[in-house]
Enzyme design. Sequence first.
Site, mmCIF file in Angstrom:
data_model
loop_
_atom_site.group_PDB
_atom_site.id
_atom_site.type_symbol
_atom_site.label_atom_id
_atom_site.label_comp_id
_atom_site.label_asym_id
_atom_site.label_seq_id
_atom_site.Cartn_x
_atom_site.Cartn_y
_atom_site.Cartn_z
ATOM 1 C CG HIS A 63 -5.300 8.595 2.368
ATOM 2 N ND1 HIS A 63 -5.702 8.515 1.058
ATOM 3 C CD2 HIS A 63 -6.246 7.377 3.218
ATOM 4 C CE1 HIS A 63 -6.124 7.263 0.644
ATOM 5 N NE2 HIS A 63 -6.572 6.919 1.253
ATOM 6 C CG ASP A 175 -9.518 4.243 -1.241
ATOM 7 O OD1 ASP A 175 -8.573 5.140 -0.613
ATOM 8 O OD2 ASP A 175 -9.047 3.178 -1.033
ATOM 9 C CD GLU A 208 -3.785 4.469 2.262
ATOM 10 O OE1 GLU A 208 -4.011 4.057 3.051
ATOM 11 O OE2 GLU A 208 -3.762 5.140 1.232
ATOM 12 C CD GLU A 209 -4.230 4.583 -1.571
ATOM 13 O OE1 GLU A 209 -3.633 3.498 -2.115
ATOM 14 O OE2 GLU A 209 -5.389 4.589 -1.884
ATOM 15 C CG ASP A 231 -8.353 4.705 5.122
ATOM 16 O OD1 ASP A 231 -9.154 5.006 3.208
ATOM 17 O OD2 ASP A 231 -7.204 5.004 4.366
ATOM 18 C CG HIS A 318 -7.267 0.986 -5.074
ATOM 19 N ND1 HIS A 318 -6.090 -0.156 -4.548
ATOM 20 C CD2 HIS A 318 -8.395 1.862 -4.180
ATOM 21 C CE1 HIS A 318 -6.133 1.065 -3.609
ATOM 22 N NE2 HIS A 318 -6.166 1.704 -3.405
#
Length: 351
Positions: A63, A175, A208-209, A231, A318
């Site tokens: 993603h 990410d 995606e998030e 991922d 994150h």
Amino acid sequence: MPLPDVLRSLLTATGPSGYETAPARAFAEACASFADVETDVMGTVTARVKGTGDGPTVAIVGHIDEIGLIVTHIDEKGYLHFIGVGGWDPVILVGQRVELTTKDGVVPGVVGKKPIHLLKEDERKRAAELKDLHIDIGAKDGDDAKALVRIGDVAVISADPIELPNDRYVARAMDNRLGCFVAYEAARLVAEAGGAVGDVVAVAAVQEEITFAGARTVAHALRPDVALVVDVTHATDAPGIDEKENGSHPLGSGPVIERGSTMHPVVFDELVAAAEAEGLDHTLSASARFTGTDADAIHVSRQGIPTGLISLPLRYMHSPVELVQLDDVLNAAKLAAAFARRLTADTSFAR
């Protein structure tokens, strides 16, 4: 080991969910030299390496979006108020420099909050929340700020990649630009080797998030015979992480191959066989019900798509200091490419 130019271009492009144009363009440009590239109305990019026969079409999906901030209000003093795009620990945002993407280019700013000297005793005892924070762009007043920034403009933390010892790198947006880089590199390796029996499609999926929207729509349209989602997962060699709950996936241990209720057993077995045949270090992880990745959307698309998940050990997810070991990333690409090239026209995903 230097950071690959393509990965650097992905990590330095800004693109929170729904605003992924810049990193998606970087992915498309990187793939154009060896694949047929298309971008759909959602913004998801596909790069197809044609197969040499009638084998199964393999989608390798990362993603392209990242977490970010979106401006919801500009007050009369020129401060910007915001909410998160994706999941944030607000404590991480305090004192960060940010870059806002606006119609006229990038506007720098800082995330501010009331100084500790002015906090009341009860305020000191609790962690900051998003509502306690604001972005300061140095504006004189609200009109000055509104001339530079609009409601709905997005921001990311300013954090370019830096190299650490042992081929480890730190950056925001690991990410999941890492997953997109693995998809790109796996498809490039397949093309370099003369192709696979079936088409191999590298996918940079959007959103995606927030909703898995890009994965949902591209899986429906692409209709692959099998999908590999790539991922990140939590590296378990960081303080405070319990291996009994999260498995054992330290940096340098290679890609993580998922097994579980939503993972197709044939795909899992073929991934393990490919890793063993290529001599690639890897670890295993188990999940039930859902994985929290695009695999959750893809495996139930249409009549169902046999799906596997390759994860990359990552510290400090994150945050602006997401940390990865580069050989884990490169070995994940080798694994995905080997998987695709092992499949034949007779490969069956029947249960």
